[in-house]
Design an enzyme around this catalytic site. Structure first.
Site, PDB file in Angstrom:
ATOM      1  N   ARG A  23     -89.296  41.237  52.316  1.00 12.67           N
ATOM      2  CA  ARG A  23     -89.538  42.277  53.309  1.00 12.67           C
ATOM      3  C   ARG A  23     -90.842  42.038  54.029  1.00 12.67           C
ATOM      4  O   ARG A  23     -91.772  41.494  53.445  1.00 12.67           O
ATOM      5  CB  ARG A  23     -89.763  43.617  52.592  1.00 12.67           C
ATOM      6  CG  ARG A  23     -88.607  44.336  52.422  1.00 12.67           C
ATOM      7  CD  ARG A  23     -88.620  45.578  51.633  1.00 12.67           C
ATOM      8  NE  ARG A  23     -87.244  45.704  51.276  1.00 12.67           N
ATOM      9  CZ  ARG A  23     -86.317  46.113  52.107  1.00 12.67           C
ATOM     10  NH1 ARG A  23     -86.632  46.558  53.298  1.00 12.67           N
ATOM     11  NH2 ARG A  23     -85.060  46.110  51.745  1.00 12.67           N
ATOM     12  N   HIS A  59     -94.818  30.406  50.275  1.00 13.98           N
ATOM     13  CA  HIS A  59     -93.675  30.061  51.127  1.00 13.98           C
ATOM     14  C   HIS A  59     -93.333  28.576  50.941  1.00 13.98           C
ATOM     15  O   HIS A  59     -94.241  27.730  50.931  1.00 13.98           O
ATOM     16  CB  HIS A  59     -94.018  30.342  52.599  1.00 13.98           C
ATOM     17  CG  HIS A  59     -92.869  30.072  53.507  1.00 13.98           C
ATOM     18  ND1 HIS A  59     -91.787  30.932  53.619  1.00 13.98           N
ATOM     19  CD2 HIS A  59     -92.593  29.027  54.320  1.00 13.98           C
ATOM     20  CE1 HIS A  59     -90.923  30.430  54.462  1.00 13.98           C
ATOM     21  NE2 HIS A  59     -91.368  29.266  54.911  1.00 13.98           N
TER      22      HIS A  59
HETATM   23  C1  GRF Z   1     -89.780  31.016  46.559  1.00 18.19           C
HETATM   24  O1  GRF Z   1     -89.292  29.799  47.052  1.00 18.19           O
HETATM   25  C2  GRF Z   1     -90.920  31.532  47.411  1.00 18.19           C
HETATM   26  O2  GRF Z   1     -91.669  30.517  47.995  1.00 18.19           O
HETATM   27  C3  GRF Z   1     -90.198  32.309  48.478  1.00 18.19           C
HETATM   28  O3  GRF Z   1     -89.118  32.911  47.820  1.00 18.19           O
HETATM   29  C4  GRF Z   1     -88.751  32.128  46.688  1.00 18.19           C
HETATM   30  C5  GRF Z   1     -88.736  33.048  45.502  1.00 18.19           C
HETATM   31  O4  GRF Z   1     -88.213  32.430  44.358  1.00 18.19           O
HETATM   32  N1  GRF Z   1     -91.090  33.236  49.139  1.00 18.19           N
HETATM   33  P1  GRF Z   1     -88.365  33.150  42.949  1.00 18.19           P
HETATM   34  O5  GRF Z   1     -87.713  34.522  43.067  1.00 18.19           O
HETATM   35  O6  GRF Z   1     -89.814  33.233  42.609  1.00 18.19           O
HETATM   36  O7  GRF Z   1     -87.605  32.278  41.963  1.00 18.19           O
END
Ligand code: GRF
Length: 191
Positions: A91, A109
């Site tokens: 979000r 990210h």
């Molecule tokens: C990760 O790749 C993070 O970089 C992105 O969303 C994904 C979350 O993965 N913002 P998780 O839920 O921590 O396994």
């Protein structure tokens, strides 16, 4: 020691990496609570297994984004939270949280921002045929993955490497880099 609230919506592998680093004494912080916007998310089970308080705050239960974030803000105040750590929180953060926690909201990210912001970043980089992709940790502002960059690390995509292999290496890098970078950041801004 800084109190942190982790915000997550899904699997929670980054949540797990942070919690494990705290337990191992590699990350100096208290994971005070999990804020989750999806009642079925796997991250909830992970938090319960580690006895971390879980708050499922569902946006549709509120009249506005402001009211939704106000409900979260109350929880954050109750726990004297110093930093908001987003880990797969799907979000955009609004002013109700951004204003009181300016430069205290961090996100991870899976691309080398500003390239490939938003959803499916690993796949987008792979499909674009880039030779390098990576992971970015940044402060959160009101855009989609646009805030000031704190740290980045790149990986090289090998010739004929399948997407699944790139994804696996990116996730591994995330799990190593996020706790490390948070630890440096927190020690420089002890709450
Ligand atoms: C990760 O790749 C993070 O970089 C992105 O969303 C994904 C979350 O993965 N913002 P998780 O839920 O921590 O396994």
């Amino acid at each position: 020691m800084n109190n942190i609230a982790i915000f997550a919506s899904g699997n929670g592998s980054n949540f797990q990496a942070i919690v494990d680093s705290v337990k191992a004494g590699k990350l100096q912080a208290n994971v005070s609570c999990l804020i989750c916007d999806k009642s079925q998310a796997k991250v909830i089970d992970r938090a319960k297994k580690s006895d971390i308080p879980v708050y499922v705050v569902t946006p549709t239960a509120y009249d506005s984004k402001h009211d939704y974030e106000q409900a979260i803000l109350k929880i954050l105040k109750d726990y004297h939270i110093d930093f908001l750590v987003l880990a797969g929180y799907m979000r955009l953060v609004g002013d109700t949280l951004l204003n009181p926690y300016s430069h205290r909201i961090i996100n991870i990210h899976p691309s080398l921002l500003p390239e490939f912001p938003g959803l499916h970043a690993i796949e987008k980089a792979y499909e674009a045929g880039v030779h390098k992709t990576g992971v970015t940790i940044h402060y959160v502002d009101n855009g989609i993955d646009t805030g000031p960059i704190i740290s980045q690390e790149a990986i090289t995509i090998n010739k004929d490497e399948p997407l699944e292999s790139v994804e696996e290496r990116i996730y591994r890098l995330e799990h190593q880099l996020y706790p490390e970078v948070l630890n440096k950041l927190f020690s420089s801004k002890e709450g």
